[in-house]
Design a protein around this motif. Structure first.
Motif, PDB file in Angstrom:
ATOM      1  N   THR A  81       1.034  -1.329   0.208  1.00 48.82           N
ATOM      2  CA  THR A  81       0.174  -0.472   0.136  1.00 48.82           C
ATOM      3  C   THR A  81       0.761   1.274  -0.358  1.00 48.82           C
ATOM      4  O   THR A  81       0.223   2.663  -0.300  1.00 48.82           O
ATOM      5  CB  THR A  81      -1.071  -0.053   1.456  1.00 48.82           C
ATOM      6  OG1 THR A  81      -0.211   0.296   2.223  1.00 48.82           O
ATOM      7  CG2 THR A  81      -1.862  -1.311   1.127  1.00 48.82           C
ATOM      8  N   TYR A  89      -3.312   0.669   7.727  1.00 45.45           N
ATOM      9  CA  TYR A  89      -4.743  -0.893   7.562  1.00 45.45           C
ATOM     10  C   TYR A  89      -4.026  -1.432   9.114  1.00 45.45           C
ATOM     11  O   TYR A  89      -4.973  -1.839   9.932  1.00 45.45           O
ATOM     12  CB  TYR A  89      -5.667  -0.778   6.960  1.00 45.45           C
ATOM     13  CG  TYR A  89      -6.782  -1.201   7.307  1.00 45.45           C
ATOM     14  CD1 TYR A  89      -7.842  -0.249   7.932  1.00 45.45           C
ATOM     15  CD2 TYR A  89      -7.692  -2.542   7.574  1.00 45.45           C
ATOM     16  CE1 TYR A  89      -9.178  -1.370   8.920  1.00 45.45           C
ATOM     17  CE2 TYR A  89      -8.329  -3.533   7.738  1.00 45.45           C
ATOM     18  CZ  TYR A  89      -9.282  -2.433   8.491  1.00 45.45           C
ATOM     19  OH  TYR A  89     -10.416  -3.484   8.631  1.00 45.45           O
ATOM     20  N   ARG A  99      -9.162  -3.658   2.876  1.00 41.19           N
ATOM     21  CA  ARG A  99     -10.316  -3.495   3.061  1.00 41.19           C
ATOM     22  C   ARG A  99     -10.565  -3.114   1.289  1.00 41.19           C
ATOM     23  O   ARG A  99      -9.882  -2.481   0.176  1.00 41.19           O
ATOM     24  CB  ARG A  99     -10.296  -2.080   3.293  1.00 41.19           C
ATOM     25  CG  ARG A  99     -10.575  -1.557   5.282  1.00 41.19           C
ATOM     26  CD  ARG A  99     -10.583  -0.535   5.419  1.00 41.19           C
ATOM     27  NE  ARG A  99      -9.059   0.337   5.191  1.00 41.19           N
ATOM     28  CZ  ARG A  99      -9.284   1.195   5.951  1.00 41.19           C
ATOM     29  NH1 ARG A  99     -10.038   1.979   6.850  1.00 41.19           N
ATOM     30  NH2 ARG A  99      -7.936   1.313   5.232  1.00 41.19           N
ATOM     31  N   ASP A 101     -11.789  -1.585  -2.657  1.00 43.42           N
ATOM     32  CA  ASP A 101     -11.919  -0.745  -2.899  1.00 43.42           C
ATOM     33  C   ASP A 101     -12.485   0.498  -3.072  1.00 43.42           C
ATOM     34  O   ASP A 101     -13.622   0.198  -2.695  1.00 43.42           O
ATOM     35  CB  ASP A 101     -10.924  -1.367  -4.795  1.00 43.42           C
ATOM     36  CG  ASP A 101      -9.783  -1.579  -4.934  1.00 43.42           C
ATOM     37  OD1 ASP A 101      -9.214  -1.533  -3.597  1.00 43.42           O
ATOM     38  OD2 ASP A 101      -9.688  -2.135  -5.756  1.00 43.42           O
ATOM     39  N   GLN A 103     -10.552   1.804  -0.841  1.00 42.55           N
ATOM     40  CA  GLN A 103      -9.437   1.614   0.918  1.00 42.55           C
ATOM     41  C   GLN A 103      -8.530   0.879   0.315  1.00 42.55           C
ATOM     42  O   GLN A 103      -8.604  -0.181  -0.120  1.00 42.55           O
ATOM     43  CB  GLN A 103     -10.287   1.207   2.033  1.00 42.55           C
ATOM     44  CG  GLN A 103     -12.182   2.157   1.390  1.00 42.55           C
ATOM     45  CD  GLN A 103     -12.489   1.635   3.000  1.00 42.55           C
ATOM     46  OE1 GLN A 103     -12.308   2.053   4.188  1.00 42.55           O
ATOM     47  NE2 GLN A 103     -13.497   0.918   3.263  1.00 42.55           N
ATOM     48  N   ASP A 104      -7.068   1.306   0.960  1.00 45.58           N
ATOM     49  CA  ASP A 104      -6.599  -0.012   0.665  1.00 45.58           C
ATOM     50  C   ASP A 104      -6.200  -0.619  -0.885  1.00 45.58           C
ATOM     51  O   ASP A 104      -5.894  -1.101  -1.056  1.00 45.58           O
ATOM     52  CB  ASP A 104      -6.571  -1.171   1.609  1.00 45.58           C
ATOM     53  CG  ASP A 104      -6.898  -0.759   3.203  1.00 45.58           C
ATOM     54  OD1 ASP A 104      -6.430   0.157   3.899  1.00 45.58           O
ATOM     55  OD2 ASP A 104      -7.452  -1.530   3.501  1.00 45.58           O
TER      56      ASP A 104
END
Length: 457
Positions: A81, A89, A99, A101, A103-104
């Motif tokens: 990431t 995270y 998490r 997409d 996110q992350d």
């Protein structure tokens, strides 16, 4: 004269990487719990690693490169990431996964958007433990084969593995023993993947288990070392029993070395080596578990500490970059870099924008021998053993222990230029340095909604 100039230009053009019109393939090979001193090219004397030594002689040793953390899941989360553990995270081992997409966002997702075919083979770093066999595909990998649980990856004879969401069973395997060694399965899958995607560009993250406990390797790899070392048999606990821990460990690292050699040989066979960047590293420092102790073979080399430590031996990892025609052979860089730098490096190679707000800085200039932007500092945090934080600022290193009990407790301070082994805490003699390191720790840490340094009530 004009003809000679024309010929020289052609030779020069053919010797340079085709970055503009032909993005390079990228292979990141990750070992598990391999110490800074476990390779011959980083000082190991008890056994040989000829393929990795050759990789170093043809490429670059990165002697100041750091893992994302001092244990598996958070370290690998940083690699995927581009965030350090104060912002990421996935900050701990256990039941956690990146998490959905957007996110992350992972390096695989970004490379896929740039036209790369992407694959993850081996131990997934997208989760500490999940039963979701489709998670890697959902996070940007076109192809996945391996473990999604790090606990399951302690075993080298898996009863089953995931391939793109499908459970593949191995009836002759029983976890600690069996007929099909996971390393053989992953190597075969990787070689087949490279063969199928030779036209490129592709990104392959080959995440191997060796030398993480269980101590386990096929007999032919252990056999050359039997009788060479004074052994202390291991009766077994969570990990399998092993009568010859030292011979087995040496066999595991030489097996790992062989696997890397096979990948390089395949690239050369397909004549795509000159357009492929290969990076080799380890997810954290050397372990002392499962019948093994890092001191047996001086796995931490000149450094102090190992897995679960924030001393240099726990987070500084043996790293090699290889790209014929682009990286100078037998070169070495002391540029201070870390796992979260890989994502922006890959983005620069693929000519795709790096997302804003990340902690990483591309080290492509270092690989190509060009001026390199530097980090202000590097930061790590860890939630086991009372909680720990660490900062590297130039040649200064700060470590705070027992953070959960005292979030503003005193720092240990080390001058790495004059004390690489971190033998002398110089905090009292350098109060201004200690205060600045503490400020960096406060600046770098953002509270996580999942885990906290706060003392449990």
């Amino acid at each position: 004269m004009k003809l000679l100039t024309f010929i020289l230009l052609i030779v020069l053009a053919n010797s340079l990487p085709l970055r503009a019109s032909e993005p390079p393939n990228i292979i990141f090979i990750l070992a598990d719990d391999l110490g800074y001193g476990d390779l011959g090219c980083f000082g190991q004397k008890n056994f040989q690693t000829p393929h990795l030594d050759q990789l170093a002689s043809e490429g670059m040793r990165l002697t100041n490169h750091y893992a994302g953390c001092t244990v598996c899941a958070p370290s690998r989360g940083c690699l995927h990431t581009g965030l350090h553990t104060g912002h990421s995270y996935q900050r701990f081992n256990g039941k956690i996964e990146l998490r959905p997409d957007p996110q992350d966002i992972t390096v695989a997702r970004l490379l896929k958007s740039a036209g790369y075919h992407t694959a993850l083979i081996g131990k997934s770093g997208l989760s500490g433990n999940t039963a979701n066999g489709k998670l890697p595909n959902k996070k940007g990998f076109d192809h996945f084969f391996g473990y999604t649980s790090h606990a399951a990856a302690h075993r080298y004879y898996p009863e089953w593995l995931w391939r793109n969401g499908e459970k593949i069973t191995y009836p002759t395997n029983h976890g600690k023993e069996g007929g099909e060694y996971s390393g053989d399965l992953f190597l075969a899958e990787a070689l087949d993947y490279i063969e199928q995607h030779r036209e490129g560009p592709f990104y392959l993250h080959l995440s191997l288990q060796q030398p993480h406990a269980d101590l386990s390797v096929p007999q032919e790899w252990k056999q050359p070392f039997l009788g060479k070392f004074e052994e202390v048999p291991f009766k077994g606990d969570h990990y399998r029993s092993e009568q010859h821990p030292k011979a087995t460990f040496a066999g595991m690292v030489t097996y790992l070395d062989h696997s890397v050699g096979q990948v390089i040989a395949k690239l050369k066979e397909l004549d795509i080596d000159n357009n492929t960047l290969v990076i080799f590293s380890s997810d954290n420092g050397p372990m002392s578990e499962g019948g093994w102790h890092k001191n047996y073979f001086d796995s931490d080399g000149p450094l102090k500490g190992g897995k679960r430590d924030f001393y240099e031996g726990g987070i500084r990892v043996p790293t090699i970059a290889w790209w014929p025609g682009a990286i100078e052979a037998a070169s070495e860089s002391n540029h201070i870099s870390a796992f979260w730098d890989f994502l922006p490096t890959a983005c620069e190679l693929a000519d795709v924008a790096t997302p804003p707000g990340l902690d990483g800085i591309s080290y492509l200039p270092t690989l190509l021998g060009q001026p390199q932007p530097e980090h202000k500092y590097l930061y790590w945090e860890f939630y086991e053993q009372g909680g720990k934080q660490a900062v590297r600022w130039g040649n200064w290193k700060g470590i705070r222990l027992n953070v959960s009990a005292d979030p503003n407790g005193p720092l240990e301070v080390y001058d790495l230029e004059n004390d690489l082994a971190e033998t002398t805490n110089v905090a009292d003699a350098n109060p201004d340095i200690a205060n600045q390191l503490a400020k960096f720790m406060e600046e770098a840490h953002v509270d996580s909604g999942l885990i906290s340094f706060k003392k449990k009530k």
